[in-house]
Design a protein around this motif. Structure first.
Motif, PDB file in Angstrom:
ATOM      1  N   LEU A  96       0.959  -1.324  -0.156  1.00 21.54           N
ATOM      2  CA  LEU A  96      -0.044  -0.083  -0.105  1.00 21.54           C
ATOM      3  C   LEU A  96       0.823   1.071   0.087  1.00 21.54           C
ATOM      4  O   LEU A  96       1.797   1.334   0.809  1.00 21.54           O
ATOM      5  N   ALA A  97       0.478   2.282  -0.769  1.00 24.78           N
ATOM      6  CA  ALA A  97       1.266   3.358  -0.863  1.00 24.78           C
ATOM      7  C   ALA A  97       1.436   4.014   0.292  1.00 24.78           C
ATOM      8  O   ALA A  97       2.648   4.682   0.563  1.00 24.78           O
ATOM      9  N   SER A  98       0.636   4.073   1.203  1.00 22.91           N
ATOM     10  CA  SER A  98       0.703   4.901   2.698  1.00 22.91           C
ATOM     11  C   SER A  98       1.785   4.176   3.594  1.00 22.91           C
ATOM     12  O   SER A  98       2.395   4.853   4.273  1.00 22.91           O
ATOM     13  N   PHE A  99       2.223   2.981   3.364  1.00 25.33           N
ATOM     14  CA  PHE A  99       3.034   2.270   4.270  1.00 25.33           C
ATOM     15  C   PHE A  99       4.286   1.801   3.572  1.00 25.33           C
ATOM     16  O   PHE A  99       5.260   1.484   4.134  1.00 25.33           O
ATOM     17  N   LYS A 100       4.293   1.622   2.184  1.00 27.33           N
ATOM     18  CA  LYS A 100       5.556   0.934   1.868  1.00 27.33           C
ATOM     19  C   LYS A 100       6.621   1.504   1.676  1.00 27.33           C
ATOM     20  O   LYS A 100       7.714   0.535   2.056  1.00 27.33           O
ATOM     21  N   GLN A 101       6.876   3.042   1.768  1.00 29.61           N
ATOM     22  CA  GLN A 101       8.201   3.535   1.866  1.00 29.61           C
ATOM     23  C   GLN A 101       8.846   3.411   3.276  1.00 29.61           C
ATOM     24  O   GLN A 101       9.916   2.856   3.497  1.00 29.61           O
ATOM     25  N   ALA A 102       7.790   3.642   4.435  1.00 34.76           N
ATOM     26  CA  ALA A 102       8.380   3.242   5.647  1.00 34.76           C
ATOM     27  C   ALA A 102       8.783   1.758   6.060  1.00 34.76           C
ATOM     28  O   ALA A 102       9.709   1.587   6.661  1.00 34.76           O
ATOM     29  N   TRP A 103       8.005   0.950   5.256  1.00 32.66           N
ATOM     30  CA  TRP A 103       8.222  -0.618   5.711  1.00 32.66           C
ATOM     31  C   TRP A 103       9.664  -0.800   4.832  1.00 32.66           C
ATOM     32  O   TRP A 103      10.385  -1.455   5.529  1.00 32.66           O
ATOM     33  N   ALA A 104       9.720  -0.515   3.743  1.00 29.57           N
ATOM     34  CA  ALA A 104      10.985  -0.731   2.891  1.00 29.57           C
ATOM     35  C   ALA A 104      12.085  -0.421   3.669  1.00 29.57           C
ATOM     36  O   ALA A 104      13.434  -0.993   3.362  1.00 29.57           O
ATOM     37  N   LYS A 105      12.117   0.932   4.373  1.00 27.38           N
ATOM     38  CA  LYS A 105      13.366   1.574   4.907  1.00 27.38           C
ATOM     39  C   LYS A 105      13.529   1.121   6.481  1.00 27.38           C
ATOM     40  O   LYS A 105      14.224   1.529   7.139  1.00 27.38           O
ATOM     41  N   ALA A 106      12.365   0.096   6.816  1.00 22.32           N
ATOM     42  CA  ALA A 106      12.473  -0.513   8.159  1.00 22.32           C
ATOM     43  C   ALA A 106      12.554   0.679   9.427  1.00 22.32           C
ATOM     44  O   ALA A 106      13.005   0.530  10.233  1.00 22.32           O
ATOM     45  N   ARG A 107      11.584   1.415   8.949  1.00 26.52           N
ATOM     46  CA  ARG A 107      11.487   2.439   9.979  1.00 26.52           C
ATOM     47  C   ARG A 107      10.226   2.057  11.204  1.00 26.52           C
ATOM     48  O   ARG A 107       9.151   2.014  11.061  1.00 26.52           O
ATOM     49  N   HIS A 108      11.063   1.543  12.344  1.00 30.99           N
ATOM     50  CA  HIS A 108      10.177   1.239  13.269  1.00 30.99           C
ATOM     51  C   HIS A 108      10.526   1.910  14.409  1.00 30.99           C
ATOM     52  O   HIS A 108      11.320   2.573  14.643  1.00 30.99           O
ATOM     53  N   CYS A 109       9.530   1.682  15.502  1.00 28.24           N
ATOM     54  CA  CYS A 109       9.777   2.437  16.880  1.00 28.24           C
ATOM     55  C   CYS A 109       9.004   1.330  17.960  1.00 28.24           C
ATOM     56  O   CYS A 109       8.301   0.651  17.560  1.00 28.24           O
ATOM     57  N   VAL A 110       9.030   1.654  19.325  1.00 28.28           N
ATOM     58  CA  VAL A 110       8.646   1.174  20.096  1.00 28.28           C
ATOM     59  C   VAL A 110       7.314   2.254  20.795  1.00 28.28           C
ATOM     60  O   VAL A 110       8.135   3.276  20.948  1.00 28.28           O
ATOM     61  N   VAL A 111       6.249   1.719  21.061  1.00 25.50           N
ATOM     62  CA  VAL A 111       5.383   2.936  21.479  1.00 25.50           C
ATOM     63  C   VAL A 111       5.062   2.227  23.077  1.00 25.50           C
ATOM     64  O   VAL A 111       4.223   1.112  23.356  1.00 25.50           O
ATOM     65  N   PRO A 112       5.593   2.883  24.010  1.00 23.25           N
ATOM     66  CA  PRO A 112       5.613   2.583  25.314  1.00 23.25           C
ATOM     67  C   PRO A 112       4.110   2.881  25.892  1.00 23.25           C
ATOM     68  O   PRO A 112       3.482   4.005  25.634  1.00 23.25           O
ATOM     69  N   CYS A 113       3.238   1.849  26.333  1.00 25.59           N
ATOM     70  CA  CYS A 113       1.656   2.028  26.749  1.00 25.59           C
ATOM     71  C   CYS A 113       1.615   1.480  28.328  1.00 25.59           C
ATOM     72  O   CYS A 113       2.211   0.752  28.643  1.00 25.59           O
ATOM     73  N   GLU A 114       0.581   2.023  28.678  1.00 24.17           N
ATOM     74  CA  GLU A 114       0.252   1.516  29.977  1.00 24.17           C
ATOM     75  C   GLU A 114      -0.931   0.445  29.607  1.00 24.17           C
ATOM     76  O   GLU A 114      -1.262  -0.636  30.261  1.00 24.17           O
ATOM     77  N   ALA A 115      -1.523   1.009  28.545  1.00 26.23           N
ATOM     78  CA  ALA A 115      -2.890   0.065  28.222  1.00 26.23           C
ATOM     79  C   ALA A 115      -3.175   0.404  26.711  1.00 26.23           C
ATOM     80  O   ALA A 115      -2.801   1.404  26.363  1.00 26.23           O
ATOM     81  N   ILE A 116      -3.708  -0.409  26.084  1.00 19.43           N
ATOM     82  CA  ILE A 116      -4.264  -0.367  24.699  1.00 19.43           C
ATOM     83  C   ILE A 116      -5.875  -0.532  24.824  1.00 19.43           C
ATOM     84  O   ILE A 116      -6.330  -1.305  25.470  1.00 19.43           O
TER      85      ILE A 116
END
Length: 143
Positions: A96-116
């Motif tokens: 998908l155009a919205s995600f493929k650039q970030a996915w291809a460049k392995a742009r990841h992060c960790v989102v610290p949460c207390e709850a989802i």
């Protein structure tokens, strides 16, 4: 991911789990939802600093920065676009155009949460259902 989440406000989790020294004046996020973060709102994420591959030993392994909940691809013309891109499917994230650039460049992060929070539709209406760690610890989403 989830419809919204409760951002991690306990500084010792950032410091203990990721070895991050937060500034003394650091405060947990307080968006329009209080500690609840909804798509397009800012909240802290943990990432590898862009300079981490420079060979400089002074660069920490991780840092905390504020980021928007929801991906804003380069072609997005307004922040509101993030309300459509906060949830990706593993089957289509690479195409998908919205995600493929970030996915291809392995742009990841960790989102610290207390709850989802996920919607429960079993009754026919949307009921936000809170998920937490059993031991009261941090829920960290790798996105």
């Amino acid at each position: 991911m989830c419809s919204h989440y409760q951002a991690e406000k306990r500084r010792h989790f950032y410091e203990k789990r990721f070895g991050i020294k937060l500034p003394p004046d650091w405060e947990p996020p307080r968006g329009s939802g209080g500690l609840h973060v909804y798509p397009t709102q800012f909240a802290p994420i943990v990432r590898r600093p862009p300079e981490c591959d420079s060979g400089d030993e002074a660069v920490p392994d991780f840092d905390v920065v504020d980021a928007r909940f929801g991906l804003l691809p380069g072609f997005a013309t307004e922040v509101k676009y993030g309300t459509r891109t906060y949830n990706a499917r593993s089957e289509t994230v690479a195409t998908l155009a919205s995600f493929k650039q970030a996915w291809a460049k392995a742009r990841h992060c960790v989102v610290p949460c207390e709850a989802i929070y996920e919607p429960d539709w079993r009754t026919g209406t949307h009921i936000p259902t809170r998920f937490t760690a059993v031991d009261g610890g941090q829920v960290a989403l790798d996105v």
